[in-house]
Structure formats: structure tokens, C-alpha cells
Write a protein that holds these residues in place. Structure first.
Motif, PDB file in Angstrom:
ATOM      1  N   ASP A 180       1.225  -1.162  -0.061  1.00  0.00           N
ATOM      2  CA  ASP A 180      -0.423   0.071  -0.021  1.00  0.00           C
ATOM      3  C   ASP A 180       0.984   1.270  -0.234  1.00  0.00           C
ATOM      4  O   ASP A 180       0.759   2.132  -0.952  1.00  0.00           O
TER       5      ASP A 180
ATOM      6  N   ARG B 297       6.374 -11.279  -1.492  1.00  0.00           N
ATOM      7  CA  ARG B 297       5.018 -10.856  -0.960  1.00  0.00           C
ATOM      8  C   ARG B 297       6.165 -11.836   0.403  1.00  0.00           C
ATOM      9  O   ARG B 297       6.046 -13.270   0.147  1.00  0.00           O
TER      10      ARG B 297
ATOM     11  N   PHE C 286      -0.268  -8.298   7.229  1.00  0.00           N
ATOM     12  CA  PHE C 286      -1.326  -8.248   6.055  1.00  0.00           C
ATOM     13  C   PHE C 286      -2.198  -7.134   6.561  1.00  0.00           C
ATOM     14  O   PHE C 286      -2.376  -6.356   8.350  1.00  0.00           O
TER      15      PHE C 286
ATOM     16  N   ASP D 194      -5.919  -4.814   4.664  1.00  0.00           N
ATOM     17  CA  ASP D 194      -6.485  -4.449   3.594  1.00  0.00           C
ATOM     18  C   ASP D 194      -7.198  -3.021   3.534  1.00  0.00           C
ATOM     19  O   ASP D 194      -6.965  -2.058   4.716  1.00  0.00           O
TER      20      ASP D 194
ATOM     21  N   VAL E 133     -10.106  -0.140   3.364  1.00  0.00           N
ATOM     22  CA  VAL E 133     -11.259  -0.658   3.372  1.00  0.00           C
ATOM     23  C   VAL E 133     -11.636   0.924   2.816  1.00  0.00           C
ATOM     24  O   VAL E 133     -11.135   1.781   3.217  1.00  0.00           O
TER      25      VAL E 133
ATOM     26  N   ILE F 277      -6.608   1.488   6.339  1.00  0.00           N
ATOM     27  CA  ILE F 277      -5.997   0.560   6.945  1.00  0.00           C
ATOM     28  C   ILE F 277      -7.079  -0.115   8.206  1.00  0.00           C
ATOM     29  O   ILE F 277      -7.179   0.334   8.393  1.00  0.00           O
TER      30      ILE F 277
ATOM     31  N   SER G  15      -6.776  -4.494   9.485  1.00  0.00           N
ATOM     32  CA  SER G  15      -6.526  -5.737   9.304  1.00  0.00           C
ATOM     33  C   SER G  15      -7.989  -6.841  10.438  1.00  0.00           C
ATOM     34  O   SER G  15      -8.510  -7.331   9.121  1.00  0.00           O
TER      35      SER G  15
ATOM     36  N   ARG H  98     -17.576  -1.811   7.090  1.00  0.00           N
ATOM     37  CA  ARG H  98     -16.955  -1.850   6.035  1.00  0.00           C
ATOM     38  C   ARG H  98     -17.839  -1.567   4.531  1.00  0.00           C
ATOM     39  O   ARG H  98     -18.825  -3.113   4.858  1.00  0.00           O
TER      40      ARG H  98
ATOM     41  N   LEU I 176     -13.296  -3.340  -1.411  1.00  0.00           N
ATOM     42  CA  LEU I 176     -11.620  -3.050  -1.037  1.00  0.00           C
ATOM     43  C   LEU I 176     -11.274  -1.954  -1.705  1.00  0.00           C
ATOM     44  O   LEU I 176     -11.495  -2.989  -3.067  1.00  0.00           O
TER      45      LEU I 176
ATOM     46  N   ARG J  58      -5.708  -4.826  -1.394  1.00  0.00           N
ATOM     47  CA  ARG J  58      -5.369  -6.022  -0.151  1.00  0.00           C
ATOM     48  C   ARG J  58      -3.474  -6.268  -0.111  1.00  0.00           C
ATOM     49  O   ARG J  58      -2.607  -5.831  -1.306  1.00  0.00           O
ATOM     50  N   SER J  59      -3.113  -5.467   0.851  1.00  0.00           N
ATOM     51  CA  SER J  59      -1.969  -5.119   1.182  1.00  0.00           C
ATOM     52  C   SER J  59      -0.946  -5.338   2.034  1.00  0.00           C
ATOM     53  O   SER J  59      -1.782  -7.186   3.212  1.00  0.00           O
ATOM     54  N   GLU J  60       0.720  -6.545   2.079  1.00  0.00           N
ATOM     55  CA  GLU J  60       1.279  -7.304   3.007  1.00  0.00           C
ATOM     56  C   GLU J  60       2.558  -6.721   2.307  1.00  0.00           C
ATOM     57  O   GLU J  60       2.725  -5.729   1.820  1.00  0.00           O
TER      58      GLU J  60
END
Length: 243
Positions: free
Chosen positions: A74, A92, A97, A99, A101, A178, A180, A192, A197, A200-202
Motif C-alpha cells: 500500500d 510478498r 497483512f 486491507d 477499505v 487500513i 486488519s 466496511r 476493498l 489488499r496489502s502486505e
């Protein structure tokens, strides 16, 4: 010269990154230093380690100040316009992790989708004479996402502190942030959107496309490839197919 590796300077992202490298035979020394502090890497010759803030790492990759760096997906995509031309996503890492949103007040019982939000935003402007405000720290990502899904009548406002609190204090009508587990949204009276969405990040390992490479730097990168079972051919091809 050496391959310059930029790592997160603090928090769980740093801990996860150091553990990830350790598990693959590269021990990182100097952990816990302040911003900009340099460390050591044991296990592969020719690596210099720098501890940087998560936001600095994308900029330093794009400018070529570091060759390789770890930060959130992100953070890269928000901070670097046309990011695939500046950095390559190599791996990755399986932690960090979260999201990004879009969320609205839980009291909006008839608003569950982006189509619902679009209708509410249009009505909000007719009633109040101004656009519905969405608070976020991710202006680029949220603007692109809302444009793609056809939501138009809104205004992005910057959240300097805790984004989740901006609806309760009257600074915004909705947020994009963000999340989780979703627990913080719930505590702050938010929900949400079902299709909200954004990303989707990590944590991920990125390679600079701008950094100069000496022959010994290429040897070091080759050693990293072998030890970590990665492919750095993205440097040569200028392509990115990790989306």
C-alpha cells in the motif's frame, strides 16, 4: 560500493522483516536504531543495511538511493505514481497483512455497497450543498478506486490522526483506511462496504529500477537470488507481473 538494503526502522514490520531474512540465512545486525541508522548483514557479502521509515523506502527505491527495500504494498502504490516503472515487486513476505477499505457509519443501515454510497453522496450534495467527505491518508489509491467504480460526488479530506475517529468528530462522513480485523471500525461505529476493498496489502520486497549496478553488485544480487530462491530478472526486463 555495495547493494544497499532498506529495512523498516521500527514496529512489527521491522520485526517481521528481520525474522524473514533470518529464516533464509541473512542475519541483520543493528536492529532498533533510529531513523536512518545503518546496520550489518551477515550471510552474504556486499550488503549495506539502512533502517528507514516505511514511507522513505519507496522514495529511496525510486531515486536509486537503495537497491532493495521492504515496505507495505500500500505504501509503494500510494507514494509512487506509475510505480511499476520505478520499482519491481520481487516477493510478498507473508506478514503485515492489511486491507485498504471504504467504510461508512454503521447507522447507515441501507448503505452496504459502492452503488449505495454513490446514491447517498448525490443526495447528500442536494441536501447539504456540498460533497460528502471521505477521510483518508491514501488519496491516490482511493481516488483511482472510486473513479473506476463510478463514485463521483465526494471530497477526499486528509486525516492527520486516527482516520476512524473523523466521522465521530464531524470531520468526515465516511473513511477509507487500513483495516486488519475490522475491530477498530466496529468500535468507532463504522462498517466496511461489502465491495469496498481498495487494496489488499502486505509486506513485500521491492527492487529499484533506478539504482546503478556495478559488477560486484550484480554478484551480490545473484547470491541473494540463490539463497532466497528469488528471481531478479525483473530488473532486466522492466516488467512486473505480480499484480
Amino acid at each position: 560500493m555495495a547493494v544497499r538494503l532498506g529495512l523498516p526502522s521500527k514496529g512489527r514490520l521491522q520485526e517481521g522483516t528481520v525474522d524473514w531474512f533470518h529464516s533464509r540465512g541473512l542475519r541483520i545486525g543493528g536492529v532498533g536504531g533510529e531513523r536512518g541508522y545503518s546496520g550489518e548483514a551477515e550471510g552474504i557479502e556486499g550488503i549495506e543495511v539502512f533502517f528507514l521509515s516505511a514511507g522513505e523506502i519507496p522514495r529511496d527505491l525510486a531515486s536509486g538511493r537503495i537497491h532493495v527495500g521492504v515496505t507495505g504494498i500500500d505504501v509503494v502504490r500510494e507514494n509512487l505514481p506509475d510505480w511499476p516503472s520505478k520499482v519491481g515487486e520481487i516477493a510478498r513476505l507473508g506478514f503485515g497483512f492489511a486491507d485498504l477499505v471504504v467504510a461508512v457509519p454503521a447507522a447507515w443501515i441501507d448503505v452496504d455497497s459502492l452503488d449505495d454510497l454513490d446514491a447517498v453522496a448525490a443526495q447528500f450534495r442536494r441536501v447539504h450543498g456540498r460533497r460528502l467527505r471521505i477521510a483518508t491518508k491514501y488519496h491516490r489509491l482511493v481516488r483511482e478506486f472510486l473513479s473506476e467504480v463510478g463514485v463521483a460526488d465526494y471530497q477526499l479530506v486528509d486525516s492527520r490522526g486516527a482516520t476512524e475517529g473523523t466521522v465521530a468528530n464531524g470531520a468526515a462522513e465516511a473513511i477509507a483506511d487500513i483495516s486488519s480485523t475490522g475491530r477498530t471500525l466496529e468500535v468507532n461505529g463504522l462498517k466496511r462496504l461489502d465491495d469496498g476493498l481498495v487494496l489488499r496489502s502486505e509486506a513485500a520486497l521491492f527492487l529499484s529500477r533506478a539504482a546503478d549496478l556495478e559488477p560486484h553488485d550484480r554478484k551480490t544480487l545473484s547470491d541473494i537470488e540463490g539463497k532466497f530462491r528469488l528471481r531478479f530478472d525483473i530488473w532486466e526486463t522492466g516488467t512486473n507481473d505480480t499484480d
